[in-house]
Each structure stands twice: as structure tokens, then as C-alpha cells.
Design an enzyme around this catalytic site. Structure first.
Site, PDB file in Angstrom:
ATOM      1  N   CYS A  55       0.828  -1.210   0.000  1.00  0.00           N
ATOM      2  CA  CYS A  55       0.000   0.000   0.000  1.00  0.00           C
ATOM      3  C   CYS A  55       0.859   1.257   0.000  1.00  0.00           C
ATOM      4  O   CYS A  55       0.547   2.237  -0.665  1.00  0.00           O
ATOM      5  CB  CYS A  55      -0.897   0.013   1.240  1.00  0.00           C
ATOM      6  SG  CYS A  55      -1.768  -1.533   1.519  1.00  0.00           S
TER       7      CYS A  55
HETATM    8  C1  BEZ Z   1       1.098  -4.973   2.181  1.00  0.00           C
HETATM    9  O1  BEZ Z   1       0.515  -3.970   1.740  1.00  0.00           O
HETATM   10  O2  BEZ Z   1       2.181  -5.312   1.741  1.00  0.00           O
HETATM   11  C2  BEZ Z   1       0.477  -5.748   3.280  1.00  0.00           C
HETATM   12  C3  BEZ Z   1      -0.864  -5.638   3.514  1.00  0.00           C
HETATM   13  C4  BEZ Z   1      -1.444  -6.348   4.536  1.00  0.00           C
HETATM   14  C5  BEZ Z   1      -0.683  -7.159   5.318  1.00  0.00           C
HETATM   15  C6  BEZ Z   1       0.662  -7.279   5.082  1.00  0.00           C
HETATM   16  C7  BEZ Z   1       1.249  -6.571   4.065  1.00  0.00           C
END
Ligand code: BEZ
Length: 180
Positions: A55
Site C-alpha cells: 500500500c
Molecule cells: C502490504 O501492503 O504489503 C500488506 C498488507 C497487509 C498485510 C501485510 C502486508
């Protein structure tokens, strides 16, 4: 997600208020789905958590960079929503130097639950969070959905592709060409 329109939800935001003295010049401000979605064609994208790697490295910064291209395709606003409180969302926005994308704190998960996108992420110690999805929302009506595959609780992977800004832009451009 089978809803046609966004559910009525009040979001608890924190806004800067220069009349407040001291080191933390912010106050609560309620914003409703009508405030965010009324009379506009917007992109809404939802993700599992502020500050998480995909994200923060790809999805949010790429939407921020491609904002002008979305505007050229008839999009008025880009909103990023997450099941995080307003303090976390504001800190994330500040750390990302956001100018274009607006953050919506869905701290209690009410919006995400009502659109059917709330999933357990207890496997990561996150509790209930949003499945990754995006939508084009026109005056409060869902026009097109981009939901990542494999919707499930405690998913061991984090699919990312359908809800990427690149994919949504491609879809908007293809739609425009088809309408010409
Ligand atoms: C990520 O955006 O990489 C992510 C999202 C949720 C849990 C772990 C990582």
C-alpha cells in the site's frame, strides 16, 4: 459486493484548526458518505492497512502520481479508505506527502462491513480489515468494481493487480475508446 449505492456512514475525521493553540491543533470533524460521494465521479480504493508495504510503496503513491491522468478521464476525486482511525490515516498521509489523494478513516470498519468487504486478518494480528478492492463511484452509485481475487478471512497472500491504478486507468481509457 452487491450494493448499488454507497451505504450511509459517518466518518470520524481529524482536521487542522489554526484557532486551537498548542502542539496538536486538530479537532474532530464528522464527514458523511454524502459529503465524500455526492455529485462527484470518484475512485475509491480500499486496502488492508496504512503503512503496510504494498500500500505504501505502490498503491497509494501510484494513485497520487497518476491523479492528473484520472482527472483527464473524468474522475473528480481519488479516495483511499482503510479500517484505521483518523490519527493513523493522517500520519500516513503526512509521511507520504499526499496532495491529491484524500484519505478516509473507517476506524470502526462500518463502511467496509456494509459494503461486504470486511475480512479477518487475525493471522497478521490485524483484527478485522478491508479486503483489497477499488471502485468507480458516480454520485454515490457503484459504477464499476475492481476486487482482488481470493476474498477470504486470514488469507495467506495479498493479491494486488485488479485494484491497481494502472489497471483502473486502462479500464477508463478502454471505456472511452469504446464510447467514441
Ligand atoms: C502490504 O501492503 O504489503 C500488506 C498488507 C497487509 C498485510 C501485510 C502486508
Amino acid at each position: 459486493m452487491t450494493l448499488r449505492t454507497v451505504p450511509d456512514v459517518t466518518f470520524k475525521t481529524r482536521v487542522r484548526d489554526e484557532t486551537i493553540e498548542g502542539p496538536n491543533p486538530f479537532r474532530w470533524e464528522d464527514k458523511t458518505t454524502a459529503d465524500f460521494f455526492g455529485g462527484k465521479r470518484v475512485i475509491l480504493f480500499s486496502l488492508p492497512g496504512a503503512f503496510t508495504p504494498t500500500c505504501s510503496t505502490y498503491q497509494l503513491p501510484d494513485f497520487e502520481k497518476l491523479y492528473d491522468e484520472f482527472r483527464a478521464e473524468g474522475i473528480d476525486e481519488i479516495y483511499c479508505i482503510s479500517v484505521n482511525d483518523a490519527f493513523v490515516m493522517n500520519a500516513w498521509g503526512k509521511s507520504q506527502g499526499l496532495v491529491n489523494v484524500k484519505l478516509i478513516p473507517d476506524g470502526s470498519g462500518e463502511f467496509t462491513r456494509k459494503v461486504g468487504m470486511l475480512v479477518a486478518k487475525d493471522n497478521l494480528g490485524f483484527g478485522m480489515r478491508s479486503w483489497r478492492y477499488a471502485a468507480i463511484v458516480n454520485d454515490g452509485t457503484f459504477e464499476k468494481l475492481f476486487v482482488e481475487e481470493g476474498f477470504s478471512d486470514n488469507c495467506e497472500t495479498d493479491p494486488y493487480g485488479a485494484s491497481s491504478p494502472q489497471n483502473i486507468l486502462e479500464s477508463l481509457k478502454a471505456e472511452k475508446i469504446a464510447a467514441e
